[in-house]
Design an enzyme around this catalytic site. Structure first.
Site, PDB file in Angstrom:
ATOM      1  CG  ASP A 285      -2.155   0.941   1.760  1.00  0.00           C
ATOM      2  OD1 ASP A 285      -2.671   1.333   0.363  1.00  0.00           O
ATOM      3  OD2 ASP A 285      -2.159   1.676   2.181  1.00  0.00           O
TER       4      ASP A 285
ATOM      5  CD  GLU B 141      -1.808   2.754  -3.440  1.00  0.00           C
ATOM      6  OE1 GLU B 141      -3.194   3.592  -3.729  1.00  0.00           O
ATOM      7  OE2 GLU B 141      -1.028   2.907  -2.471  1.00  0.00           O
TER       8      GLU B 141
HETATM    9  C1  NOJ Z   1      -4.063   3.756  -1.104  1.00  0.00           C
HETATM   10  C2  NOJ Z   1      -5.120   2.545  -0.616  1.00  0.00           C
HETATM   11  O1  NOJ Z   1      -5.565   2.004  -1.746  1.00  0.00           O
HETATM   12  C3  NOJ Z   1      -6.213   3.677   0.654  1.00  0.00           C
HETATM   13  O2  NOJ Z   1      -7.788   3.082   0.093  1.00  0.00           O
HETATM   14  C4  NOJ Z   1      -5.754   4.099   1.284  1.00  0.00           C
HETATM   15  O3  NOJ Z   1      -6.873   4.691   2.286  1.00  0.00           O
HETATM   16  C5  NOJ Z   1      -4.664   4.460   1.516  1.00  0.00           C
HETATM   17  N1  NOJ Z   1      -3.496   4.210   0.448  1.00  0.00           N
HETATM   18  C6  NOJ Z   1      -4.121   5.043   2.636  1.00  0.00           C
HETATM   19  O4  NOJ Z   1      -3.896   3.791   3.436  1.00  0.00           O
END
Ligand code: NOJ
Length: 545
Positions: free
Chosen positions: A202, A272
């Site tokens: 993430d 991500e």
């Molecule tokens: C990216 C995640 O995909 C999202 O849903 C989240 O709110 C933020 N990171 C914080 O973890």
């Protein structure tokens, strides 16, 4: 013909947002047993891996992206025994399991943070990023949270600010602290020992910030800073609050850890990353392919939806990736408006064909195989903290997180009829659901499943080369995929008008699939007429198979 891609390269991934997939215990929230109960569906659909968004203990401020214990299961979702059963049954179905690694921040309720904020001398004080106020008492610098407002929160008890790149209840970890690195790598080991097949990391580009905490400059041109509008966050150029180069050392170490669990059936790291400069994005594969297996590629989400822009996005990725770096594509996820809502139902069929015929690992978002739309969320049912922080600006993510539409019964088979689901069930659930679409030979589900099967069984699609075809109408994106002698030709009409593609040099072919699901006949490529919004996969007749 030898075929030597690894499972994560030829496999098709499917993202499950666990709150919204299937509720097994009647509390209106999806859970792990719900996922177990639908493994047969996923197997029928034809996916080879699932990525499950966070299910760890959490106050659920950001629905699990605020973790208060990295090595457990929140009771909303089940328990460790259920998770073990999920892994075992998924593997039995031939489905790998990827889990989320929320690397940048914890919940403010995590014991590490509770200890960190307990005093300036606390042993874990520097596990998080604390800084003194400016002389005026204002925050240490001008950094802005992705969810709106300052990225710094004042802690009166200890007289310092702590950093939170997201909600104030999600304090950022200090990844430069060796004990943080050790503790978080222990988390990875814990799940690897529990046989997970990899991690979706993430906010992977956020973990290292400028050590001098310099101010970000203003974004004077108004150019995009992320691939979608982000409210206040767009007012700055984010030079200093993320992506400090020493993060690559962390990802190299993380990869070594994964590789130590074997490279025959590798455990994978998928990052991500919201980075607009593709060269920088590609650097996360590692100079020697020794970092992430794949940084998520949001090109199909951010590009304008037309043939030229999508082709350009694909060609950019193809050109930028060095030898051995494997591409990947997504059409959406739990943070993005759904594909059908973005481009309409006819183009969503085309998009699904593109996703499943391009070179690189596809990840489907749950419900997109049905053509689920973004839901309407009345103000009193808003859940997303982003929407709550900056209401009414359309930034919230609840619409793309509505419950999976399994059937036409009240609550769409997601949870019992007498229970209120955590987000409302969209009004169209009686037409758009698994049961109805399974029986409909022309449904989005039928198309998606056919595409999955064709991709799985066609080496040219799952592992072959990619070459764009020139001299086609400007509303069409046409490409060839090839593995050995096997050639597949994909023609996508991005317009609502008929288009004629003339490719006499390709000779004769055979329709394999149209997004209309109505033709499988021989075709002479001297003149291929594509109907409005039509996409086709064609086998070239001169393949020696
Ligand atoms: C990216 C995640 O995909 C999202 O849903 C989240 O709110 C933020 N990171 C914080 O973890």
């Amino acid at each position: 013909m030898t075929f030597n891609t690894s499972w994560w390269q030829h496999g098709i991934f499917y993202q499950i947002y666990p709150r919204s997939f299937k509720d097994s215990n009647g509390d209106g929230i999806g859970d792990l047993r719900g996922i177990i109960s639908q493994l047969a569906y996923l197997n029928w659909l034809g996916v080879e891996a699932v990525w499950i968004s966070p299910f760890y203990p959490s106050p659920m401020v950001d629905f699990g992206y605020d973790v208060s214990n990295y090595i457990g299961v929140d009771s909303i979702f089940g328990d460790m025994t259920t998770f073990e059963e999920l892994i075992q049954k998924a593997h039995w179905h031939g489905i790998k399991v990827i889990i989320d690694f929320v690397i940048n921040h914890t919940s403010d309720q995590h014991p590490w943070f509770l200890e960190s904020r307990s005093s300036r001398n606390a042993s874990r004080r520097h596990w998080y990023i604390w800084a003194d106020p400016k002389q005026s008492g204002s925050p240490p610098n001008n950094w802005i949270s992705l969810f709106g407002g300052s990225a710094w929160e004042w802690d009166a008890a200890t007289g310092q600010y702590y950093l939170h790149s997201f909600d104030k209840r999600q304090p950022d970890l200090n990844w430069r602290h060796p004990e943080v690195q050790a503790a978080m790598f222990d988390v990875l080991r814990f799940w690897l020992e529990h046989s997970v097949d990899g991690f979706r990391i993430d906010a992977a580009h956020m973990i290292m910030k400028d050590p001098h905490l310099r101010d970000n400059p203003p974004n004077l041109t108004g150019a995009r800073v992320m691939h979608k509008p982000m409210g206040d966050y767009d007012s700055q150029l984010h030079l200093y609050d993320k992506e400090y180069p020493d993060l690559h050392g962390i990802y190299r170490a993380l990869r070594r850890l994964l590789d130590s669990y074997g490279v025959e059936q590798p455990r994978v790291a998928i990052g991500e990353l919201h980075i607009l400069d593709w060269k920088v994005w590609a650097s996360y594969y590692g100079a020697n392919l020794d970092e992430m297996h794949m940084p998520f590629n949001f090109g199909l989400v951010s590009a304008a939806w037309n043939a030229q822009a999508i082709r350009q996005s694909v060609d950019t990725i193809e050109a930028i990736l060095g030898p051995g770096a494997w591409p990947n594509y997504v059409l959406g996820n739990h943070d993005e408006p759904r594909i059908v809502s973005r481009v309409g139902p006819a183009q969503a069929r085309l998009a699904m064909m593109a996703l499943l015929t391009l070179r690189g690992t596809p990840t489907l978002y749950y419900g997109d195989e049905l053509g689920m739309y973004d839901g309407d969320i009345p103000a009193q049912r808003v859940q997303d903290p982003f929407e709550k922080n900056v209401p009414g600006r359309g930034l919230g993510r609840d619409p793309e997180r509505t419950p999976m539409q399994w059937d036409g019964s009240p609550n769409a088979g997601f949870c019992p009829p007498n229970v209120e689901s955590w987000l409302p069930i969209p009004a169209d659930y009686q037409q758009i659901n698994v049961i109805v679409e399974r029986e409909d030979p022309h449904s989005m589900l039928t198309l998606t499943r056919a595409l999955l099967e064709i991709r799985r069984t066609t080496p040219a699609l799952s592992g072959g080369s990619y070459r764009p075809v020139e001299n086609v109408p400007e509303d069409c994106f046409v490409y060839l995929r090839q593995f050995g002698d096997q050639r597949r030709f994909i023609a996508l009409n991005f317009s609502s008008r008929e288009q004629t593609v003339k490719l006499a040099e390709l000779g004769a072919g055979q329709f394999i699939l149209s997004t209309y699901l109505d033709r499988e006949e021989p075709i002479n490529l001297t003149s291929l007429c594509l109907r409005s919004d039509e996409g086709c996969i064609i086998a070239l007749a001169d393949s020696t198979e």
